[in-house]
Enzyme design. Structure first.
Site, PDB file in Angstrom:
ATOM      1  N   ALA A  37      63.541  24.535 -48.541  1.00 21.54           N
ATOM      2  CA  ALA A  37      62.812  25.149 -47.425  1.00 21.54           C
ATOM      3  C   ALA A  37      62.321  24.101 -46.437  1.00 21.54           C
ATOM      4  O   ALA A  37      61.957  24.425 -45.314  1.00 21.54           O
ATOM      5  CB  ALA A  37      61.618  25.940 -47.966  1.00 21.54           C
ATOM      6  N   ARG A  49      46.128  46.722 -58.186  1.00 19.20           N
ATOM      7  CA  ARG A  49      45.057  47.698 -58.448  1.00 19.20           C
ATOM      8  C   ARG A  49      44.085  47.193 -59.494  1.00 19.20           C
ATOM      9  O   ARG A  49      42.872  47.284 -59.328  1.00 19.20           O
ATOM     10  CB  ARG A  49      45.679  49.014 -58.940  1.00 19.20           C
ATOM     11  CG  ARG A  49      46.009  49.957 -57.823  1.00 19.20           C
ATOM     12  CD  ARG A  49      46.646  51.193 -58.368  1.00 19.20           C
ATOM     13  NE  ARG A  49      47.780  50.881 -59.242  1.00 19.20           N
ATOM     14  CZ  ARG A  49      48.856  51.632 -59.373  1.00 19.20           C
ATOM     15  NH1 ARG A  49      48.939  52.753 -58.703  1.00 19.20           N
ATOM     16  NH2 ARG A  49      49.851  51.297 -60.172  1.00 19.20           N
ATOM     17  N   LYS A 110      62.306  49.560 -49.992  1.00 18.65           N
ATOM     18  CA  LYS A 110      63.360  50.260 -49.236  1.00 18.65           C
ATOM     19  C   LYS A 110      62.888  51.591 -48.683  1.00 18.65           C
ATOM     20  O   LYS A 110      63.323  52.020 -47.612  1.00 18.65           O
ATOM     21  CB  LYS A 110      64.619  50.457 -50.064  1.00 18.65           C
ATOM     22  CG  LYS A 110      64.421  51.017 -51.462  1.00 18.65           C
ATOM     23  CD  LYS A 110      64.202  49.923 -52.434  1.00 18.65           C
ATOM     24  CE  LYS A 110      63.642  50.408 -53.723  1.00 18.65           C
ATOM     25  NZ  LYS A 110      64.321  49.870 -54.874  1.00 18.65           N
ATOM     26  N   VAL A 137      67.551  46.095 -50.598  1.00 17.01           N
ATOM     27  CA  VAL A 137      68.885  46.664 -50.835  1.00 17.01           C
ATOM     28  C   VAL A 137      69.613  45.827 -51.877  1.00 17.01           C
ATOM     29  O   VAL A 137      69.827  44.632 -51.690  1.00 17.01           O
ATOM     30  CB  VAL A 137      69.730  46.710 -49.542  1.00 17.01           C
ATOM     31  CG1 VAL A 137      71.078  47.363 -49.816  1.00 17.01           C
ATOM     32  CG2 VAL A 137      68.994  47.434 -48.437  1.00 17.01           C
ATOM     33  N   GLU A 195      62.394  53.431 -60.296  1.00 14.44           N
ATOM     34  CA  GLU A 195      61.265  53.518 -59.362  1.00 14.44           C
ATOM     35  C   GLU A 195      60.062  54.144 -60.061  1.00 14.44           C
ATOM     36  O   GLU A 195      60.205  54.787 -61.113  1.00 14.44           O
ATOM     37  CB  GLU A 195      61.652  54.398 -58.164  1.00 14.44           C
ATOM     38  CG  GLU A 195      62.744  53.816 -57.316  1.00 14.44           C
ATOM     39  CD  GLU A 195      62.409  52.432 -56.793  1.00 14.44           C
ATOM     40  OE1 GLU A 195      61.417  52.271 -56.077  1.00 14.44           O
ATOM     41  OE2 GLU A 195      63.134  51.487 -57.140  1.00 14.44           O
ATOM     42  N   LYS A 210      68.528  52.846 -49.330  1.00 15.29           N
ATOM     43  CA  LYS A 210      69.244  51.574 -49.166  1.00 15.29           C
ATOM     44  C   LYS A 210      70.442  51.743 -48.224  1.00 15.29           C
ATOM     45  O   LYS A 210      70.719  50.881 -47.400  1.00 15.29           O
ATOM     46  CB  LYS A 210      69.708  51.075 -50.539  1.00 15.29           C
ATOM     47  CG  LYS A 210      68.546  50.722 -51.454  1.00 15.29           C
ATOM     48  CD  LYS A 210      69.012  50.580 -52.893  1.00 15.29           C
ATOM     49  CE  LYS A 210      67.890  50.227 -53.841  1.00 15.29           C
ATOM     50  NZ  LYS A 210      68.278  50.350 -55.252  1.00 15.29           N
TER      51      LYS A 210
END
Ligand code: NDP
Ligand code: HSE
Length: 434
Positions: A37, A49, A110, A137, A195, A210
């Site tokens: 980088a 949370r 996504k 994606v 998910e 996606k």
């Protein structure tokens, strides 16, 4: 943004599968990342949370914010990394806040990009900051970069592939083990592929999110998630997988987009894939994307589509690009130049089709089905009836059609609607051309 050689200071919202994976990756490959980088990438603050959860990573060196919108606005942060999920709600609020505060945004979300990607890209453009979503994606596969940069000289004719690791895991496990659907879904959830709401996976919605993103990048179009025609894998039975196998196919959830005559066709549906097609051996949570360019020819991107390591790899690659100041328009061109392509009607498209009926085992049933095919001008290539039911029982009839207009198959199915010969809705699966 901080000075060029100063560390890139990031805040991470969400410390679940992906968030913890990003911290692990940044720690494990710290020196290599800084060398590539051109400067260090430092986590400054985090949010989730439940502060008391052990996430298997040491968080003691980072500031904690209970509120991720506060996190997004912190003075000591250059880039917010959103790894919470959800198309709206706190993820969207914090992402907007980050861009408005002049921070870059990296996200794996996504759902949010499919619904709000254009508005977020406009905010990023207005603020002159990067918005990047490689991990959104196909997990670890650099397909967003591949389409946005690698194929940017091409007019794409088609983009399609396997974009949901959970469905691919379920279908290939069912094929391998003969296990039933719900048992295999539970395993995919345990492995961290699914998910938060797994219906997004199995109903094809995640793949549609996606696809909408890929289609926008690939065809220079405005993201149009609402126009994706979606069907999931919940109707696919072990018997269909066995039947497909006998015919020389596997079943995969295929997401496909093409642009013709100024119209965009986007759809997600389970398809029969010939065993010699490059997508057929793609199994487990692996994803694969095929892009066909007018000069590049057919390109195949393949790799892990889900899981902590591969997804973290994509998130950190975006951060490295930002640290290097290598930033291009999120959807490959400025938002104002993206076209609003109307959705194409697929009815006239030609394809071969697999149709599975469950029927009462009694005389005349096959005649009724084949009459509907005749009346709708559907030509049958092969037809198999499996098994022999006991008195009044149900049997499976599987059929493959010759290539013909999709609309004809739909008409044949409509003609059979309400027939008391059928014991359930027929399953219609297209056969992916090679
Ligand atoms: P998880 O459910 O594992 O983690 C979500 C995290 O968000 C948790 O740490 C949770 O906190 C936190 N969170 C939830 N609500 C809030 C809130 N209001 N404020 C702050 N933090 C909150 O999800 P994943 O890591 O699997 O997924 C994250 C994103 O990455 C999603 O957009 C997903 O679609 C995407 N993605 C996931 C992949 C995967 O393989 N898992 C692959 C590619 C993309 P707590 O832990 O305290 O409950
Ligand atoms: N639930 C998603 C999948 C995670 O199964 O592919 C990766 O986006």
């Amino acid at each position: 943004m901080s000075e060029t050689n100063a560390p890139l200071r990031i805040a991470i919202a969400g410390l679940g599968t992906v968030g913890a994976g990003v911290i692990r990756l940044l720690n494990t490959n710290r020196d290599l990342i800084a060398a590539r980088a051109g400067r260090a990438i430092e986590v400054v603050a985090v949010s989730a949370r439940d502060r008391s959860l052990d996430r298997g990573v040491d968080l003691s060196g980072y500031a904690w914010e209970d509120d991720m919108t506060e996190l997004a606005g912190r003075e000591d942060v250059d880039v917010m990394v959103e790894l919470v999920g959800g198309s709206d709600g706190p993820a969207l609020a914090a992402s907007r806040a980050a861009l408005k505060a002049g921070k870059g945004l990296v996200t794996a979300n996504k759902a949010m990009i499919a619904h709000h990607g254009l508005a977020l890209a406009e905010l990023a453009e207005a603020a002159g900051v990067p918005l990047k979503f490689e991990a959104a994606v196909a997990g670890g596969i650099p397909v967003v970069k591949g389409l946005r940069e690698g194929t940017s000289a091409n007019a794409l004719t088609k983009v399609y592939g396997i974009l949901n690791g959970t469905c691919n895991y379920i279908l290939s496990e069912m094929e391998e083990t003969g296990a039933d659907f719900s048992e295999t879904l539970a395993e995919a959830q345990k492995l961290g592929y699914a998910e938060a709401d797994p219906t997004f996976d199995i109903e094809g919605i995640d793949a549609a999110h996606k696809l909408a993103i890929l289609a926008a990048i690939g065809f220079g179009a405005k993201v149009d998630f609402a126009a994706v025609r979606v069907s999931g894998i919940t109707q696919v039975r072990a018997a269909d997988i066995a039947q497909a196998d006998a015919l020389g196919f596997v079943i995969r959830l295929i997401a496909e987009a093409d642009a013709h005559e100024g119209k965009l066709l986007q759809r997600v549906r389970p398809c029969l894939v010939a065993k010699d097609h490059p997508l057929a051996p793609v199994d487990g949570p692996t994803n694969a994307v095929v892009a066909e360019g007018n000069f590049s020819g057919r390109l195949l991107f393949q790799g892990a589509g889900a899981g902590d390591g591969p997804t973290a790899s994509a998130v950190v690659a975006d951060l490295i690009d930002i640290a290097r100041s290598e930033v291009s328009a999120p959807f490959s061109m400025p938002v104002a130049q993206l076209q609003a392509l109307p959705p194409a009607e697929p009815g006239h498209r030609m394809e071969r089709t697999y149709i599975r009926f469950t029927v009462n085992d009694r005389p005349g049933v096959l005649a009724e089905i084949t009459a509907a095919m005749r009346d709708a001008d559907v030509s049958i290539e092969s037809l198999i009836q499996k098994g022999r039911a006991h008195e009044g029982g149900e049997v499976l009839v599987a059929m493959v059609t010759h290539e013909g207009p999709e609309a004809n198959v739909r008409r044949a199915i409509d003609l059979l609607d309400g027939s008391d010969s059928l014991t359930g809705d027929p399953l219609v699966l297209p056969i992916l051309p090679n």
